[in-house]
Design an enzyme around this catalytic site. Structure first.
Site, short mmCIF file in Angstrom:
data_model
loop_
_atom_site.label_atom_id
_atom_site.label_comp_id
_atom_site.label_asym_id
_atom_site.label_seq_id
_atom_site.Cartn_x
_atom_site.Cartn_y
_atom_site.Cartn_z
CG ASP A 30 23.74 45.53 -73.51
OD1 ASP A 30 24.95 46.20 -73.56
OD2 ASP A 30 23.13 46.46 -74.65
CG HIS A 100 30.04 50.71 -70.48
ND1 HIS A 100 29.87 52.29 -70.75
CD2 HIS A 100 29.78 50.38 -71.27
CE1 HIS A 100 29.73 51.79 -72.29
NE2 HIS A 100 30.08 50.81 -72.37
CG HIS A 102 30.28 45.63 -72.30
ND1 HIS A 102 29.30 45.85 -73.31
CD2 HIS A 102 31.53 46.42 -72.02
CE1 HIS A 102 29.01 46.77 -74.11
NE2 HIS A 102 30.78 46.98 -73.46
P1 5GP Z 1 29.72 49.95 -75.34
O1 5GP Z 1 29.48 50.11 -77.14
O2 5GP Z 1 29.70 51.99 -75.36
O3 5GP Z 1 30.68 49.29 -75.04
O4 5GP Z 1 28.36 49.78 -74.53
C1 5GP Z 1 27.30 50.32 -74.34
C2 5GP Z 1 26.28 49.46 -74.52
O5 5GP Z 1 24.77 49.94 -73.91
C3 5GP Z 1 26.21 48.77 -75.88
O6 5GP Z 1 26.12 47.22 -75.33
C4 5GP Z 1 24.69 48.88 -76.08
O7 5GP Z 1 23.91 48.06 -76.24
C5 5GP Z 1 24.40 49.64 -74.22
N1 5GP Z 1 23.05 50.37 -74.31
C6 5GP Z 1 22.83 51.45 -74.79
N2 5GP Z 1 21.68 52.55 -74.73
C7 5GP Z 1 21.11 51.73 -73.79
C8 5GP Z 1 19.46 51.31 -72.53
O8 5GP Z 1 19.07 52.49 -73.28
N3 5GP Z 1 19.85 51.10 -72.21
C9 5GP Z 1 20.45 50.01 -71.20
N4 5GP Z 1 19.75 48.79 -71.29
N5 5GP Z 1 21.99 49.38 -72.32
C10 5GP Z 1 21.64 50.62 -73.43
#
Ligand code: 5GP
Ligand code: ZN
Length: 114
Positions: A30, A100, A102
């Site tokens: 992440d 996704h 985590h």
């Molecule tokens: P969500 O908030 O949808 O559960 O998780 C999305 C995750 O993607 C977040 O933890 C955020 O930090 C990560 N993320 C967002 N943009 C990018 C990126 O461009 N590259 C990577 N490796 N992680 C990302």
């Protein structure tokens, strides 16, 4: 999906720090880690969230869990434990609409989450 961030990562249009790759899944660090280890495990196929899973995805979801297990072992999380979580929609604080998981570990996590 053309304008999906994680589909772009799958295609290699956006770089990522890969941990593990299989035929149908990708694991990468992440960009804003919330724990010493914070890896995202995604299907290469675009699925918006766990809420849009279909019968045909059952095997794929199983394989994502195996990839997450392998990531946890490879990064040394298996002995102390870790958390695997998927956020869904607005209240779940999902920010990227591509399924996704985590994988968070390397420190004591709290429960319940905020
Ligand atoms: P969500 O908030 O949808 O559960 O998780 C999305 C995750 O993607 C977040 O933890 C955020 O930090 C990560 N993320 C967002 N943009 C990018 C990126 O461009 N590259 C990577 N490796 N992680 C990302
Ligand atoms: Zn996507």
């Amino acid at each position: 999906m053309d304008d999906c961030l994680f589909c772009k990562i799958v295609k290699g249009d956006i770089p990522s720090n890969k941990v593990l790759e299989t035929e149908d899944a990708l694991a990468f660090h992440d960009i804003r880690p919330q724990a010493p280890v914070h890896v995202l495990v995604i299907p290469k196929k675009h699925i918006a969230s766990a809420l849009t899973l279909e019968e045909d995805d059952v095997e794929l979801v199983g394989r994502l869990h195996l990839v997450a297990k392998q990531v946890a072992k490879d990064l040394g999380l298996d002995e102390q434990g870790y958390r695997m979580v998927t956020n869904i929609g607005w209240y779940g604080q999902q920010t990227v609409p591509h399924l996704h998981y985590h994988v968070l570990g390397g420190r004591q996590l709290s429960w319940p989450p905020g």
